[in-house]
Design a protein around this motif. Sequence first.
Motif, PDB file in Angstrom:
ATOM      1  N   ALA A   1      31.299  32.624  47.284  1.00 53.88           N
ATOM      2  CA  ALA A   1      31.615  31.273  46.833  1.00 53.88           C
ATOM      3  C   ALA A   1      33.126  31.074  46.879  1.00 53.88           C
ATOM      4  O   ALA A   1      33.889  32.011  46.687  1.00 53.88           O
ATOM      5  CB  ALA A   1      31.081  31.061  45.429  1.00 53.88           C
ATOM      6  N   ALA A   2      33.537  29.859  47.163  1.00 58.03           N
ATOM      7  CA  ALA A   2      34.959  29.553  47.271  1.00 58.03           C
ATOM      8  C   ALA A   2      35.339  28.506  46.239  1.00 58.03           C
ATOM      9  O   ALA A   2      34.521  27.671  45.857  1.00 58.03           O
ATOM     10  CB  ALA A   2      35.275  29.060  48.680  1.00 58.03           C
ATOM     11  N   GLY A   3      36.572  28.560  45.799  1.00 55.91           N
ATOM     12  CA  GLY A   3      37.059  27.629  44.797  1.00 55.91           C
ATOM     13  C   GLY A   3      38.240  26.826  45.311  1.00 55.91           C
ATOM     14  O   GLY A   3      38.625  26.919  46.471  1.00 55.91           O
TER      15      GLY A   3
ATOM     16  N   ARG B   1      38.755  31.698  49.223  1.00 54.88           N
ATOM     17  CA  ARG B   1      37.901  32.854  48.981  1.00 54.88           C
ATOM     18  C   ARG B   1      38.421  33.643  47.781  1.00 54.88           C
ATOM     19  O   ARG B   1      39.636  33.764  47.599  1.00 54.88           O
ATOM     20  CB  ARG B   1      37.886  33.746  50.225  1.00 54.88           C
ATOM     21  N   PRO B   2      37.540  34.188  46.961  1.00 56.72           N
ATOM     22  CA  PRO B   2      37.981  34.997  45.823  1.00 56.72           C
ATOM     23  C   PRO B   2      38.840  36.172  46.284  1.00 56.72           C
ATOM     24  O   PRO B   2      38.622  36.729  47.359  1.00 56.72           O
ATOM     25  CB  PRO B   2      36.662  35.498  45.214  1.00 56.72           C
ATOM     26  N   GLY B   3      39.839  36.510  45.482  1.00 56.88           N
ATOM     27  CA  GLY B   3      40.716  37.632  45.805  1.00 56.88           C
ATOM     28  C   GLY B   3      42.010  37.586  45.029  1.00 56.88           C
ATOM     29  O   GLY B   3      42.196  36.762  44.143  1.00 56.88           O
TER      30      GLY B   3
ATOM     31  N   PHE C   1      48.080  36.865  41.444  1.00 55.81           N
ATOM     32  CA  PHE C   1      47.111  36.370  40.469  1.00 55.81           C
ATOM     33  C   PHE C   1      45.738  36.404  41.114  1.00 55.81           C
ATOM     34  O   PHE C   1      45.608  36.482  42.329  1.00 55.81           O
ATOM     35  CB  PHE C   1      47.466  34.960  39.970  1.00 55.81           C
ATOM     36  N   THR C   2      44.704  36.344  40.296  1.00 56.82           N
ATOM     37  CA  THR C   2      43.332  36.461  40.780  1.00 56.82           C
ATOM     38  C   THR C   2      42.694  35.093  40.921  1.00 56.82           C
ATOM     39  O   THR C   2      42.776  34.266  40.019  1.00 56.82           O
ATOM     40  CB  THR C   2      42.492  37.318  39.813  1.00 56.82           C
TER      41      THR C   2
ATOM     42  N   GLN D   1      40.964  26.536  39.952  1.00 63.30           N
ATOM     43  CA  GLN D   1      42.067  27.099  39.175  1.00 63.30           C
ATOM     44  C   GLN D   1      43.304  26.232  39.318  1.00 63.30           C
ATOM     45  O   GLN D   1      43.570  25.698  40.390  1.00 63.30           O
ATOM     46  CB  GLN D   1      42.344  28.511  39.688  1.00 63.30           C
ATOM     47  N   ARG D   2      44.078  26.118  38.227  1.00 62.41           N
ATOM     48  CA  ARG D   2      45.338  25.370  38.228  1.00 62.41           C
ATOM     49  C   ARG D   2      46.495  26.341  38.030  1.00 62.41           C
ATOM     50  O   ARG D   2      46.425  27.235  37.200  1.00 62.41           O
ATOM     51  CB  ARG D   2      45.347  24.331  37.126  1.00 62.41           C
TER      52      ARG D   2
END
Length: 145
Positions: A21-23, A78-80, A128-129, A135-136
Motif C-alpha cells: 500500500a502507498a501513502g 511506497r513504505p520505507g 523518517f519512516t 503523513q505530514r
Amino acid sequence: MMRFVMLALGAGTAGLAAPAAAGTVTITVTDLRNSEGVVRACMTTVESVFPRCAKDPNSYRTVVPAGETVTIRFNNVRPGEYAIALLHDENEDGKANRVLGMAPREGYGFSRDAPVRMAPPEWDDAVFTVGTASQRVTIKMRYFL
C-alpha cells in the motif's frame, strides 16, 4: 477437482503479488525569505545519494513556485525509510549557488529539520519512516547569508 485446486492455489498466492500500500507525504515549507524562484524537493530512500538524490531513479522529485508558505505533495509513496532535501532556487538555475564555493547563497531545508554543520546533514539526522497512512512533514527553510 483440478479446477478447484488451481483456484485455491491462485487465491493463496494472490496476496503475495499484491503491491505494498502507498501513502501520501505532504510537506509544508515555512520561513522562505521571499517568493522569488522555485523550491526544488527531493525525497529518497538511498542514503548514499542524499541530499543530492538526482542519481536515484526511484526518488520523488518536484519543483514548485516559491511563496510565503509552500505545500508539496508526493502521492503513492511506497513504505520505507526516506529523507527529504529542499532548495530555494531563487534564480531558477537548477543548482545550489554558493559564495566562494562554500557557503550556500540560497535557502535549504531537510526532513526532521536536520542540523547543518559545515556540510549537509547526516542521513540518520534526516531519515523518517513512511508507512501506508498519509503523513505530514514541516520543514523550515534556512539561509546561511
